[in-house]
Design an enzyme around this catalytic site. Structure first.
Site: not given
Length: 483
Positions: A224, A263
């Site tokens: 991720e 993110c």
């Protein structure tokens, strides 16, 4: 069994990391296929741990950050953690059931099935920006799938990490999960361990190193990562003052929570030529209302370290030196500490660091375009982002953008919310990640979906055995017929 503590206050050697992994693997071997009741018990204990300690966790994270809004932690960490557990408890029993599949007509009356099976021990590498949610989320997937977890926390969140280790030991036990802290050296050794799966959340650069280390043991990975996630405001949205203000408001929400250290935060904003001042005016009004004390507002989070603070200042200063227009949207006060104001940057040099590095802070470059097709071409000429956000109400326009861009996830007329949908997978593509998890997708990622063919007692398999004769020849003519 009760495995020994990982002694979070000190960094473990490679031998100690291997011993800890072996302790967890031994626990797995004792019970390699936990019942649903056992898994549900683990999940409930995890939920109790998060609920009972949410305020203590928020305080510890705030101390690690220098200052972090308690509300940011409750909204962006405790809430999705608990919601993910609720979803797993509600649906996990059905996920783990053996799935009956249809056998090919040529192999009937044989039957087939798919059996989800625990992999063993899952390695989890957690970043500093959301240390609670990005530790608990992978644990949810691991425990629902019947696995143990070995979790490496970030060296930037030592107080929270120590508290998480203590609470995990108390609520879950060290034969189910182990927590370890440490810097890059520990992370490198951790990545080399022969896990059954590794889930890493962090930068693309470090993700590549994790994948290389995992490859030596052929450990599958879920990465991720991040990247520069675009937000696009369409021409029709920009032409409607109410919809434009909403688009700017939702973009600021995505950029200001956790001070942009997310993110999937909007990394740059694309607006039609000529709409810049309307966008800026709306942004000023929204920021003044939400953060009346500027950076000193209690709901505005600080930057995690001096190094990260200096990096943000360097990116903005470099852009200004190269001719960009820098607009500070917040009052800074006399002593803001490690708080960086929400800043819009116009006309940044395309070659600047601001336009090429993931920003990871409350700085938003604003880029103009002539046609929406030009905006999509700009996005597609760059590495595939973890998220893409479009503000437009026209279904045809939405469909065009969805079809002509590739991103890890998309929100239409919103930012960030796709990550909290337990029925959707979360993950990147290309430079922004490999694989996905959350909900059933996380369960499947951390299970071996074992295919099984069961032959019927009475069957025709011997027709395919030598010596081959006329019947076999006729059969192969049918089996290999033209498609």
């Amino acid at each position: 069994m009760n495995a020994p503590s990982t002694h979070l206050g000190q960094e473990l050697s490679a031998a100690e990391l291997k011993a800890t992994l072996e302790n967890l693997r031994q626990a797995y071997r004792i019970n390699p296929y936990p019942s649903w009741n056992q898994r549900k018990e683990w999940l409930q204990k995890l939920a109790d741990m998060v609920y009972d300690n949410k305020m203590a966790y928020a305080q510890a994270i705030s101390e690690d950050f220098g200052y972090r809004s308690v509300n940011d932690t409750l909204l962006a960490e405790a809430f999705p953690s608990l919601e993910g557990i609720r979803h797993a408890i509600a649906h996990g029993k059905s996920w783990m059931k053996v799935r009956k599949e249809s056998a090919s007509i040529w192999f009937k009356p044989g039957s087939t099935l798919l059996m989800p099976q625990p992999l063993g021990v899952i390695g989890v590498i957690v970043p500093w920006n959301y240390p609670l949610y990005l530790a608990v989320g992978p644990m949810i997937a691991a425990f629902t799938a019947g696995n143990r977890a070995f979790v490496k926390m970030s060296e930037y969140t030592p107080k929270f990490s120590a508290l998480l280790e203590q609470t995990c030991a108390k609520y879950l036990g060290r034969d189910l999960v182990q927590i370890v802290n440490g810097g890059p050296e520990v992370a490198a050794e951790f990545s080399r361990l022969p896990f059954d799966h590794i889930l890493f959340t962090g930068s693309t650069q470090v993700g590549k190193m994790v994948m290389r280390a995992a490859a030596d043991n052929l450990v599958p990975v879920t990465l991720e990562l991040g990247g520069k996630s675009p937000t696009i405001i369409s021409e029709t949205t920009a032409a409607n003052p109410g919809r434009l203000k909403n688009a700017v408001a939702r973009t600021i929400s995505g950029k200001s929570i956790n001070a942009g250290q997310t993110c999937i935060a909007p990394d740059y904003l694309m607006v039609p030529e000529g709409s810049e001042e309307q966008v800026l005016s709306a942004a000023r009004e929204i920021v003044a209302k939400r953060f009346p004390q500027g950076v000193l507002s209690p709901d505005f989070t600080g930057i995690v370290s001096d190094r990260h603070m200096s990096r943000l200042q360097r990116l903005v200063d470099e852009a200004a030196e190269q001719g960009a227009r820098v607009v500070n949207l917040m009052k800074t006060g006399d002593n803001p500490g490690r708080k960086f104001p929400l800043t819009f940057v116009f006309n940044a040099n395309p070659e600047s660091g601001l336009m090429n590095e993931e920003i990871f802070g409350p700085v938003l470059p604003v880029i103009t375009y002539k046609r929406l097709e030009d905006a999509l071409a700009y996005v597609n000429a760059r590495p595939r982002p973890l998220a893409l956000y479009l503000f437009d109400d026209n279904a045809k326009t939405q469909q065009m953008v969805l079809e002509q861009t590739i991103a890890g996830g998309v929100c239409l007329n919103e930012t960030l919310f796709h990550i909290a949908q337990e029925n959707l997978p979360f993950g990147g593509v290309g430079d922004s990640g490999i694989g996905h998890y959350h909900g059933k997708f996380g369960f499947d990622a951390m299970s071996k979906l074992k295919p099984v063919f069961k032959q019927a007692r009475f069957n025709s398999a011997e027709l395919l055995a030598p010596p081959y004769g006329a019947l076999f020849k006729k059969l192969t003519e049918v089996l290999t017929r033209k498609v």
